[in-house]
Design a protein around this motif. Structure first.
Motif, PDB file in Angstrom:
ATOM      1  N   THR A   1     -18.484 -31.485  -2.472  1.00 54.87           N
ATOM      2  CA  THR A   1     -17.399 -30.502  -2.462  1.00 54.87           C
ATOM      3  C   THR A   1     -16.983 -30.059  -3.855  1.00 54.87           C
ATOM      4  O   THR A   1     -16.320 -29.023  -3.997  1.00 54.87           O
ATOM      5  N   GLY A   2     -17.349 -30.840  -4.887  1.00 56.84           N
ATOM      6  CA  GLY A   2     -17.073 -30.416  -6.250  1.00 56.84           C
ATOM      7  C   GLY A   2     -18.299 -29.846  -6.936  1.00 56.84           C
ATOM      8  O   GLY A   2     -18.266 -29.571  -8.143  1.00 56.84           O
ATOM      9  N   SER A   3     -19.367 -29.649  -6.159  1.00 58.53           N
ATOM     10  CA  SER A   3     -20.640 -29.243  -6.760  1.00 58.53           C
ATOM     11  C   SER A   3     -21.236 -27.992  -6.140  1.00 58.53           C
ATOM     12  O   SER A   3     -22.371 -27.611  -6.493  1.00 58.53           O
ATOM     13  N   ALA A   4     -20.530 -27.341  -5.224  1.00 56.57           N
ATOM     14  CA  ALA A   4     -21.055 -26.142  -4.576  1.00 56.57           C
ATOM     15  C   ALA A   4     -19.899 -25.355  -3.977  1.00 56.57           C
ATOM     16  O   ALA A   4     -18.863 -25.929  -3.620  1.00 56.57           O
ATOM     17  N   PRO A   5     -20.057 -24.027  -3.849  1.00 57.45           N
ATOM     18  CA  PRO A   5     -18.988 -23.214  -3.259  1.00 57.45           C
ATOM     19  C   PRO A   5     -18.863 -23.464  -1.759  1.00 57.45           C
ATOM     20  O   PRO A   5     -19.796 -23.924  -1.095  1.00 57.45           O
TER      21      PRO A   5
ATOM     22  N   THR B   1     -14.451 -41.897  -1.284  1.00 57.14           N
ATOM     23  CA  THR B   1     -15.559 -42.856  -1.397  1.00 57.14           C
ATOM     24  C   THR B   1     -16.887 -42.140  -1.529  1.00 57.14           C
ATOM     25  O   THR B   1     -17.794 -42.599  -2.234  1.00 57.14           O
ATOM     26  N   ASN B   2     -17.023 -40.995  -0.855  1.00 57.90           N
ATOM     27  CA  ASN B   2     -18.274 -40.248  -0.927  1.00 57.90           C
ATOM     28  C   ASN B   2     -18.436 -39.506  -2.250  1.00 57.90           C
ATOM     29  O   ASN B   2     -19.553 -39.268  -2.704  1.00 57.90           O
ATOM     30  N   LEU B   3     -17.308 -39.159  -2.849  1.00 59.11           N
ATOM     31  CA  LEU B   3     -17.356 -38.486  -4.151  1.00 59.11           C
ATOM     32  C   LEU B   3     -17.554 -39.465  -5.302  1.00 59.11           C
ATOM     33  O   LEU B   3     -17.910 -39.058  -6.411  1.00 59.11           O
ATOM     34  N   ALA B   4     -17.332 -40.746  -5.046  1.00 58.76           N
ATOM     35  CA  ALA B   4     -17.261 -41.737  -6.127  1.00 58.76           C
ATOM     36  C   ALA B   4     -18.530 -41.809  -6.968  1.00 58.76           C
ATOM     37  O   ALA B   4     -18.473 -42.131  -8.158  1.00 58.76           O
TER      38      ALA B   4
ATOM     39  N   LEU C   1     -16.393 -34.847 -13.683  1.00 53.50           N
ATOM     40  CA  LEU C   1     -16.346 -33.391 -13.738  1.00 53.50           C
ATOM     41  C   LEU C   1     -16.946 -32.738 -12.495  1.00 53.50           C
ATOM     42  O   LEU C   1     -16.673 -31.573 -12.218  1.00 53.50           O
ATOM     43  N   ALA C   2     -17.767 -33.483 -11.758  1.00 58.86           N
ATOM     44  CA  ALA C   2     -18.385 -32.950 -10.538  1.00 58.86           C
ATOM     45  C   ALA C   2     -17.642 -33.403  -9.286  1.00 58.86           C
ATOM     46  O   ALA C   2     -18.100 -33.147  -8.176  1.00 58.86           O
ATOM     47  N   ARG C   3     -16.514 -34.076  -9.468  1.00 61.53           N
ATOM     48  CA  ARG C   3     -15.719 -34.513  -8.325  1.00 61.53           C
ATOM     49  C   ARG C   3     -14.529 -33.602  -8.065  1.00 61.53           C
ATOM     50  O   ARG C   3     -13.852 -33.750  -7.053  1.00 61.53           O
TER      51      ARG C   3
END
Length: 599
Positions: free
Chosen positions: A554-558, A395-398, A403-405
């Motif tokens: 989590t899909g946008s940073a190491p 829900t937070n990634l939505a 591509l950023a998820r």
């Protein structure tokens, strides 16, 4: 205990009325056409490798168009794949769904080829120069950075296309075969033929004789399909060995580390802390054996056995416990659980033709679906909390573009482990001494799985990759490698005569052709989750303000950068040790409650 027939099944009709419905046919046709248009768009803009050039304004505009169109197609594919996967994983005999899954795999292979072309193109234009060139590029900044790195291991465009096509009849085909074999598998228990998932569930039975009988029946069942499953494993790992060599990776672990945004020193620091904890876990295992009346090493069939005072739990009790635990954190987390139950996101019960284990998959927007095999134990209730933690993460990634998820495995367990920890903490706070012993047993056997057993799987997969470089690995050798890995990790905590040599047959993680070494990320998730929970206990309000943003990122940073937001240094072995110290303190309490005889 809830009758299996009364357990909820997930609702897929809200996605599509059926595979043969007009709605699904329209969505499928639209997806196919949009994939073709996406290929044409890539061709029109010359997306692919070549000599480096300076990006022009036209290139930036083309990048924006390519990223936008790719995100749109990925959204469509996610919905169709989720719907079909829901059918395949709950009915191994659904031939139409299996055929449709293969067709969608073909479209996915086309997107894989385009992704390789996109990575090469971004590297050619200069990932750094593109990163801030437009709002769209900025939103995909981490993707651009990763594309530049990925391009170093790409083959030519033609070779990437060939590899993607061959993968359909290689790794993906082997993975589907493993799924069909294990979904259909049955065993004989007390003269009755039952699904393998039911046999696995009997490991939590209160009667020791039942657990042992189920374990023996399970061993026979897994052995019966070991030859074709060994072919699946050899095929998947062999494909990976070949591709890793062609792409210039030094070993099989390197691409898994890169995919997770983790440096080898981080893994080494975590693994050093893990190995140092094995004597503590072995102490827990021996104490549990004594508590069960079998002093010495614990038998494998007693690993997840209930201890005296541990009662069965109904589905209603489990779902209520999850809601109450989630309420202790925030109204948003509680409402997620309530929505999942009200909208029937969960397929709970074991049955013939259904996959074992548990997973949560995003579907569309903020929706998810959860598969599990509820057995009436507190451990099952914890699994429910775990999988709904994934749903909360989704829900937070939505709000992010597709591509950023894309979340690396190591960070994918962040919310799930945190929610499990919430569940355990809430239960322990309300428990008397007898209940605490039972709850600690469930918590520690779970931690033992994620720390000790997962490390055995890491050792096993490392050994399989090493042997596979020089040829096929036969069934007896696979079993011996598994026993050796269990001996190195469980040691004298488990009776060696009862080690589980067929664990490589039943664990799905070995058969993900795109996710090798899907073992240590669980340990990372547990220990990172415990570290986050410690920060939550120190400053609950401040933590809540930042936690959802971490999940959305989590899909946008190491991983190291995200951990740094909470003053966590994942390169430092001391951090991992401090998380394991939480587990050690629970082991001490368990041993003390178990009484004199426990060591």
């Amino acid at each position: 205990m809830t009758d299996v027939r009364d357990l909820p099944r997930w609702d897929t009709d809200t996605l599509f009325p059926g595979l043969a419905s007009r709605a699904y046919a329209d969505a499928s046709e639209r997806l196919g056409a949009d994939v073709e248009r996406l290929v044409a768009l890539f061709d029109r803009h010359g997306v692919g490798g070549g000599e480096p050039v300076d990006a022009t304004a036209g290139d930036v505009a083309a990048l924006d168009e390519v990223l936008g169109a790719t995100n749109a197609v990925m959204e469509q594919l996610r919905l169709l794949e989720a719907f079909v996967h829901a059918l395949v994983t709950t009915d191994a005999d659904d031939a139409a769904a299996a055929a449709e899954q293969a067709r969608l795999d073909g479209l996915g292979a086309t997107l894989d080829v385009l992704a390789a072309r996109r990575d090469a193109w971004i590297a050619r234009l200069g990932a750094g120069a593109l990163a801030g060139a437009s709002p769209t590029a900025s939103e995909h900044g981490y993707l651009l950075q990763r594309s530049g790195e990925a391009a170093e291991h790409l083959l030519s465009d033609a070779e990437e296309a060939l590899a993607a096509e061959l993968r359909l009849t290689g790794g993906l085909a082997w993975a589907r075969l493993w799924g069909e074999l294990t979904s259909r598998l049955t065993g004989t228990l007390e003269g009755e033929t039952v699904p393998a998932t039911v046999l696995r569930g009997r490991a939590e039975a209160p009667e020791r004789a039942v657990r042992e009988a189920a374990w023996r029946a399970e061993q026979e069942a897994w052995e019966s399909i070991s030859t074709p499953v060994a072919a699946c494993l050899n095929g998947i790992k062999g494909e990976a060995v070949t591709m890793n060599q062609r792409r210039g990776w030094p070993d099989a672990l390197a691409p898994a580390l890169w995919a997770n945004g983790i440096d080898r020193p981080v893994l080494d620091a975590m693994q050093a802390a893990v190995v140092a904890s094995f004597p503590d876990f072995r102490r827990f295992l021996r104490a549990k054996a004594a508590l069960l009346g079998a002093p010495g090493a614990l038998a494998w069939w007693d690993l997840v056995a209930p201890v005296p005072g541990e009662a069965a739990i109904s589905w209603a009790q489990a779902s209520t416990a999850v809601e109450e635990a989630f309420s202790s954190y925030s109204p948003q987390l509680r409402s997620l659980a309530r929505r999942a139950f009200d909208e029937r996101w969960v397929d709970a019960g074991p049955r013939a033709g259904k996959r074992g284990g548990a997973f949560c998959m995003p579907v569309r927007g903020t929706e998810s679906r959860v598969l599990m095999n509820f057995s009436g134990s507190w451990d099952s209730a914890s699994t429910l909390a775990h999988e709904l933690g994934h749903a909360y993460h989704n829900t937070n990634l939505a709000s992010r573009p597709a591509l950023a998820r894309t979340t690396p495995m190591a960070l994918a367990e962040t919310a799930s482990i945190f929610c499990e920890t919430l569940m355990t903490a809430a239960a322990l706070d309300a428990a008397d001494e007898n209940a605490r012993l039972a709850l600690l047993n469930v918590d520690l056997q779970g931690a033992c799985q994620v720390v000790v057993d997962i490390h055995s799987r890491f050792l096993f997969e490392s050994a399989v990759f090493e042997r596979r470089r020089s040829g096929l690995v036969a069934v007896p050798e696979l079993c011996e490698l598994m026993r050796s890995a269990q001996a190195e990790t469980y040691g004298d905590g488990v009776d060696p005569a009862t080690y589980h040599p067929w664990m490589w047959v039943l664990k799905p993680h070995y058969y993900f052709p795109d996710a090798h070494f899907y073992n240590w990320p669980y340990t990372f998730g547990l220990l990172f989750g415990l570290g986050l929970f410690a920060r939550y206990q120190e400053d609950a309000d401040g933590f809540r303000a930042d936690y959802d943003d971490l999940l959305a990122s989590t899909g946008s940073a190491p991983a190291a950068e995200l951990a740094g937001r909470f003053d966590i240094d994942i390169t430092d072995e001391a951090f991992w040790t401090s998380s394991l110290d939480v587990v050690r303190s629970r082991i001490e309490e368990f041993v003390a409650l178990a009484g004199p005889g426990a060591c």
